[in-house]
Design a protein around this motif. Structure first.
Motif: not given
Length: 96
Positions: A12-23, A83-96
């Motif tokens: 699901s993280l291939q899709n921008k909507k789900f990247r935002k949803q899961h962070g 290449q045999g490795i994949l990481a899930l990384v948190h999207i940094p919170k934007q400072k307003h």
């Protein structure tokens, strides 16, 4: 062992909507993952095949790590020749 929920989440993280949803976003490839591990980004979890572990080196105990078979890794990779490795990384919170 990879659960169906993990496969669904990563796919699901291939899709921008789900990247935002899961962070989270996906980083794939040895060089890229190593760069993120040594950066200020917060890596949530790592998925890798056994033969890649030697190339990556020691992984922090704070990061959830999963050793996968080549077959399992094919299910979550979006690359034609992974290449045999994949990481899930948190999207940094934007400072307003």
């Amino acid at each position: 062992m990879l659960s169906k929920a993990q496969i669904t989440l990563i796919s699901s993280l291939q899709n921008k909507k789900f990247r935002k949803q899961h962070g989270l976003f996906i980083v794939e490839g040895i060089k890229s993952v190593i760069e993120f591990l040594s950066s200020s980004y917060q890596v949530d979890s790592l998925f890798y095949t056994e033969d890649v572990l030697a190339k990556v080196g020691k992984i922090s105990g704070k990061i959830k790590s999963y050793v996968l078979t080549e077959n399992e890794f094919q299910k979550i990779s979006s690359l034609k020749s992974p290449q045999g490795i994949l990481a899930l990384v948190h999207i940094p919170k934007q400072k307003h």
